[in-house]
Design a protein around this motif. Structure first.
Motif, PDB file in Angstrom:
ATOM      1  N   ASN A   1       0.518  42.424 -23.580  1.00 44.28           N
ATOM      2  CA  ASN A   1      -0.587  43.167 -24.226  1.00 44.28           C
ATOM      3  C   ASN A   1      -0.307  43.551 -25.683  1.00 44.28           C
ATOM      4  N   TYR A   2       0.799  43.085 -26.240  1.00 46.47           N
ATOM      5  CA  TYR A   2       1.071  43.362 -27.658  1.00 46.47           C
ATOM      6  C   TYR A   2       0.056  42.583 -28.493  1.00 46.47           C
ATOM      7  N   ASN A   3      -0.777  43.287 -29.228  1.00 47.71           N
ATOM      8  CA  ASN A   3      -1.890  42.652 -29.964  1.00 47.71           C
ATOM      9  C   ASN A   3      -2.700  41.722 -29.066  1.00 47.71           C
TER      10      ASN A   3
ATOM     11  N   ILE B   1       6.739  29.079 -31.897  1.00 49.32           N
ATOM     12  CA  ILE B   1       6.832  30.406 -31.256  1.00 49.32           C
ATOM     13  C   ILE B   1       5.496  30.717 -30.582  1.00 49.32           C
ATOM     14  N   HIS B   2       5.494  31.804 -29.807  1.00 45.91           N
ATOM     15  CA  HIS B   2       4.284  32.375 -29.203  1.00 45.91           C
ATOM     16  C   HIS B   2       3.572  31.431 -28.249  1.00 45.91           C
ATOM     17  N   GLY B   3       4.311  30.472 -27.658  1.00 39.03           N
ATOM     18  CA  GLY B   3       3.729  29.649 -26.595  1.00 39.03           C
ATOM     19  C   GLY B   3       3.435  30.536 -25.386  1.00 39.03           C
TER      20      GLY B   3
ATOM     21  N   VAL C   1      12.627  30.298 -25.667  1.00 39.84           N
ATOM     22  CA  VAL C   1      12.237  31.450 -24.847  1.00 39.84           C
ATOM     23  C   VAL C   1      12.484  32.703 -25.666  1.00 39.84           C
ATOM     24  N   ASP C   2      11.438  33.492 -25.858  1.00 44.65           N
ATOM     25  CA  ASP C   2      11.534  34.732 -26.627  1.00 44.65           C
ATOM     26  C   ASP C   2      11.157  35.882 -25.691  1.00 44.65           C
ATOM     27  N   VAL C   3      12.036  36.879 -25.609  1.00 50.17           N
ATOM     28  CA  VAL C   3      11.789  38.005 -24.698  1.00 50.17           C
ATOM     29  C   VAL C   3      12.004  39.331 -25.421  1.00 50.17           C
TER      30      VAL C   3
ATOM     31  N   GLY D   1      14.242  45.901 -27.259  1.00 47.64           N
ATOM     32  CA  GLY D   1      15.179  44.845 -27.628  1.00 47.64           C
ATOM     33  C   GLY D   1      14.367  43.579 -27.827  1.00 47.64           C
ATOM     34  N   ASP D   2      14.868  42.641 -28.616  1.00 52.80           N
ATOM     35  CA  ASP D   2      14.124  41.422 -28.929  1.00 52.80           C
ATOM     36  C   ASP D   2      15.131  40.301 -29.131  1.00 52.80           C
ATOM     37  N   CYS D   3      14.996  39.210 -28.372  1.00 54.92           N
ATOM     38  CA  CYS D   3      15.905  38.073 -28.583  1.00 54.92           C
ATOM     39  C   CYS D   3      15.288  36.781 -28.084  1.00 54.92           C
TER      40      CYS D   3
ATOM     41  N   GLY E   1      11.898  37.602 -39.347  1.00 54.04           N
ATOM     42  CA  GLY E   1      12.561  38.652 -38.599  1.00 54.04           C
ATOM     43  C   GLY E   1      12.085  40.019 -39.090  1.00 54.04           C
ATOM     44  N   HIS E   2      12.621  41.067 -38.471  1.00 54.93           N
ATOM     45  CA  HIS E   2      12.025  42.397 -38.666  1.00 54.93           C
ATOM     46  C   HIS E   2      12.951  43.493 -38.157  1.00 54.93           C
ATOM     47  N   GLY E   3      12.747  44.698 -38.650  1.00 56.07           N
ATOM     48  CA  GLY E   3      13.361  45.853 -38.022  1.00 56.07           C
ATOM     49  C   GLY E   3      12.822  45.994 -36.607  1.00 56.07           C
TER      50      GLY E   3
ATOM     51  N   ARG F   1       9.474  50.892 -32.256  1.00 59.27           N
ATOM     52  CA  ARG F   1       8.415  49.879 -32.317  1.00 59.27           C
ATOM     53  C   ARG F   1       9.041  48.498 -32.364  1.00 59.27           C
ATOM     54  N   LEU F   2       8.300  47.523 -31.804  1.00 60.00           N
ATOM     55  CA  LEU F   2       8.827  46.149 -31.750  1.00 60.00           C
ATOM     56  C   LEU F   2       9.017  45.584 -33.150  1.00 60.00           C
ATOM     57  N   HIS F   3       8.065  45.863 -34.022  1.00 55.33           N
ATOM     58  CA  HIS F   3       8.162  45.373 -35.399  1.00 55.33           C
ATOM     59  C   HIS F   3       8.191  46.555 -36.349  1.00 55.33           C
ATOM     60  N   GLU F   4       9.326  46.769 -36.972  1.00 58.67           N
ATOM     61  CA  GLU F   4       9.497  47.829 -37.965  1.00 58.67           C
ATOM     62  C   GLU F   4       9.887  47.183 -39.300  1.00 58.67           C
TER      63      GLU F   4
ATOM     64  N   ILE G   1      17.024  39.343 -36.277  1.00 56.54           N
ATOM     65  CA  ILE G   1      17.196  38.195 -37.162  1.00 56.54           C
ATOM     66  C   ILE G   1      16.840  36.969 -36.334  1.00 56.54           C
ATOM     67  N   GLU G   2      15.858  36.198 -36.789  1.00 53.84           N
ATOM     68  CA  GLU G   2      15.314  35.157 -35.918  1.00 53.84           C
ATOM     69  C   GLU G   2      14.885  33.898 -36.647  1.00 53.84           C
ATOM     70  N   PRO G   3      15.845  33.047 -36.995  1.00 58.79           N
ATOM     71  CA  PRO G   3      15.481  31.783 -37.619  1.00 58.79           C
ATOM     72  C   PRO G   3      14.611  30.913 -36.715  1.00 58.79           C
TER      73      PRO G   3
HETATM   74  N1  MF3 Z   1       9.144  38.009 -30.169  1.00 59.41           N
HETATM   75  C1  MF3 Z   1       8.290  38.041 -31.283  1.00 59.41           C
HETATM   76  C2  MF3 Z   1       9.123  38.557 -32.404  1.00 59.41           C
HETATM   77  O1  MF3 Z   1      10.260  38.268 -32.385  1.00 59.41           O
HETATM   78  C3  MF3 Z   1       7.103  38.864 -31.027  1.00 59.41           C
HETATM   79  C4  MF3 Z   1       6.251  38.272 -30.020  1.00 59.41           C
HETATM   80  S1  MF3 Z   1       4.704  38.752 -30.389  1.00 59.41           S
HETATM   81  C5  MF3 Z   1       3.875  38.635 -28.968  1.00 59.41           C
HETATM   82  O2  MF3 Z   1       8.749  39.231 -33.311  1.00 59.41           O
HETATM   83  F1  MF3 Z   1       2.710  39.045 -29.229  1.00 59.41           F
HETATM   84  F2  MF3 Z   1       3.909  37.425 -28.553  1.00 59.41           F
HETATM   85  F3  MF3 Z   1       4.387  39.418 -28.113  1.00 59.41           F
END
Ligand code: MF3
Ligand code: CO
Length: 252
Positions: free
Chosen positions: A59-61, A76-78, A93-95, A104-106, A167-169, A173-176, A200-202
């Protein structure tokens, strides 16, 4: 504004990131010929809930699933669904997991069975570009020193860097702030300070850097339809060596 985390907040980040990294490991173990991408999404979703976490992406955005699974030319975002993995695919795979008020984000890119040598090299170089970048993830450097190291390394192999996503803080929040591009001249952007936590996400393409977004509104693909790989960790800036927070502590 960049959020510098306290020692207590950092400890909470470690826990969220441990669940996130374990989720990535679980997804990696499930990567196999015949597996549906939605089966991986479901397993990761259930795993996070069992560990008291909530999937950060759900439900993020308006994102409809818990995991992003991006195959071959997908960057990304598949969106997980009925797609069946087949030998030769490369699967990013992005979680993200939200636990005790922190995310956490990886991400990582996995091979399905035997894959071609170029694809193997792309995955390796994408991963190593992250490690080239974090050599500069410490006080005394600025954000774009990380960016430049990633770009220089990836391009030295003839690969290209995605520009539109960065990449992002990461924290409450997920994106700072700050944004962490994977390209650019060194010596720019915010100075790195102990207590910053950054993802950090190349995202590295085998062919040209251009991307487009599919009609589902989410899936980012390479414009030339050649493969792309993604590697990401949540990293803590300390007084000396950076600490990778999204580490898997093992089952037990
Ligand atoms: N994992 C992504 C990032 O690294 C964010 C995914 S956005 C989503 O910033 F909407 F798909 F959740
Ligand atoms: Co991220």
């Amino acid at each position: 504004m960049i959020q510098v985390k306290s020692e207590r907040e950092i400890e909470l980040m470690r826990r969220a990131c441990a669940v996130t990294a374990a989720s990535r490991a679980l997804a990696g173990e499930m990567i196999a010929q015949g597996m549906l991408t939605e089966e991986i999404d479901r397993a990761v979703h259930d795993f996070m809930r069992q560990h008291g976490a909530v999937p950060s992406f759900l439900n993020y955005n308006g994102y409809p699933k818990s995991v992003c699974i991006s195959v071959n030319e997908e960057v990304i975002h598949g969106i997980p669904g009925k797609r069946k993995l087949k030998e030769g695919d490369i699967v990013s795979v992005d979680v993200g997991a939200f636990l005790n008020g922190f995310h956490g984000d990886c991400a990582d890119t996995f091979a399905v069975g035997r894959i071609d040598e170029n694809a193997k090299k792309l995955i390796e170089v994408t991963r190593q570009s992250f490690f080239e970048g974090i050599k500069f993830a410490r006080p005394g450097y600025r954000v774009s020193d990380i960016s430049h190291a990633i770009q220089a390394y990836a391009e030295s192999f003839g690969f290209s860097v995605v520009r539109e996503y960065v990449g992002h803080g990461v924290g409450a929040r997920l994106h700072e702030d700050p944004e962490i591009p994977n390209y650019g001249e060194p010596g720019h952007g915010p100075r790195l300070i102990p207590g910053m936590t950054i993802a950090i996400e190349p995202m590295i393409n085998m062919g040209r850097p251009q991307i487009r977004v599919l009609n589902d509104g989410w899936t980012v693909v390479t414009a030339d339809a050649r493969p792309s790989a993604h590697y990401e960790n949540t990293v803590l800036i300390t007084r000396d060596e950076p600490e990778i927070l999204t580490v898997f502590h093992g089952a037990g």
